[in-house]
Design an enzyme around this catalytic site. Sequence first.
Site, short mmCIF file in Angstrom:
data_model
loop_
_atom_site.label_atom_id
_atom_site.label_comp_id
_atom_site.label_asym_id
_atom_site.label_seq_id
_atom_site.Cartn_x
_atom_site.Cartn_y
_atom_site.Cartn_z
N GLU A 256 1.80 -2.17 5.07
CA GLU A 256 2.08 -0.82 4.61
C GLU A 256 3.56 -0.60 4.86
O GLU A 256 3.99 -0.43 6.01
CB GLU A 256 1.22 0.19 5.36
N CYS A 290 6.91 7.42 5.24
CA CYS A 290 6.98 6.45 4.14
C CYS A 290 6.60 7.08 2.81
O CYS A 290 7.08 6.66 1.75
CB CYS A 290 6.09 5.25 4.43
#
Length: 488
Positions: A256, A290
Amino acid sequence: MALPSYFTELDRQYIDGTWRTGRGAWDIIDLNPYTGDKLAAITVASVEEVDEAYRAAERAQKEWAKTTAHARRAVFERALHLVEEREPEIAEAIIDELGGTRVKAGFELHLAKEFLRESIRLTGVPQGEVIPSPVEGKENRVYRVPVGVVGVISPFNFPFLLSLKSVAPALALGNGVVLKPHQDTPVCGGSLIAKIFEDAGLPAGLLNVVITDIAEIGDALLTHPVPKVISFTGSDQIGQHVATVCATQFKYVVLELGGNSALTVLDDADVDYAVDAAVFSRFVHQGQVCMAANRILVDRKVEEEFTAKFVAKVKTLKSGDPRDPETVIGPVISSNQADALCGVVEQALAEGATALVRGGVDGNVVEPVVLTGLPADSPVLRQEIFGPVALLIPFDGDAEAVRIANDTPYGLSGAVHTADVERGVAFAQQIDTGMIHVNDGTVHDEPLVAFGGEKRSGIGRLNGSATVEAFTTQKWISVQHGRSRFPF
């Protein structure tokens, strides 16, 4: 002010059920990013201790995999209860170690509890299925079994949540785990989680926390023969290295990584609502997310109205002490990060951008910046900006918006605002991203919905059935009732 007990009691490694001082050659100094105060000094784990951690997890996992779902579920129920009971203390630790605001701490803890609840469910997921065979008399049993040991490497921005997000389901599904938290958040991302599971009755050795750094151990976490899966959350540059090393070791990876998400405002959007969504999506946790909306794309038909309202709202955001309940913008994680953000802003201005808002810098507190007018070929438009810097980009029509949104090496999240839901869905389907939200913000995570990105934003998915796929493997056992016929 006295340090919370977490920092004075959990400043050690947790290996094979014991708390110990690391045997490495130097100390990680854990600092409060707002005050600069030292929270803890933790001697790093050595290569030998990484081996001890993995071997402990390997031994303990064999017995853990034999336990009933009911026995495993009881551990996670107690862990959830402990998080709920200790929530005020954990929130204080998040504020101290991350510089997270009180709103951010509450947001992280809410999601962490949701993922623990999902892990309770995962202890009882179906363990296999019987699949029909074209061969007469054959029974095909496909069992879903734990992979064995999972290595987890977590980031600094949501360390408690993002460590738990891999650690808890991996354990719930019958695996052992070795966790390496980010060196800037060793307590919230590591030893605090070990303490919760220790107190919840998790058998010794199943979860190990090694607080260390590549400067001490190199790639030992990745190349060790025990872990079958590595779950990494962090930058795409390091993620690329993790993927390369793991490929040579035949290890499965879940990555990720970073993002450069676009929040797009179409010409029929509710402008006031879109402004609220954009401000949250860009500035939550100082933009150190993110999924944050790095780029805010606005149709020229509503550009003037949106820009005026967006700038006005950004100017109301209070920066400073994260302990102040009214603070929205606390410190970024380190002085290096603050310096990097200032460099990005200077680069954009040098390329011809205009600053509609340009806050100052006080220590690690970088006040909001809003830029517009970047040239289309600016590298700033295609990189992840991990901080409170918003880029406003006008466009003419949906087709141009799609092209701009996709003009990035990343593809993690996104959002689109429109009065016509189906127009929004049609737009969303054209964006090369793992996740995108119609009439909402870009920052979302739910335990049952597959989470992950495309392009340089990652490989694989977590949450729900994707987590089961990541942390288990399938084993085919066939039973021939009667006799097979062989050609010779």
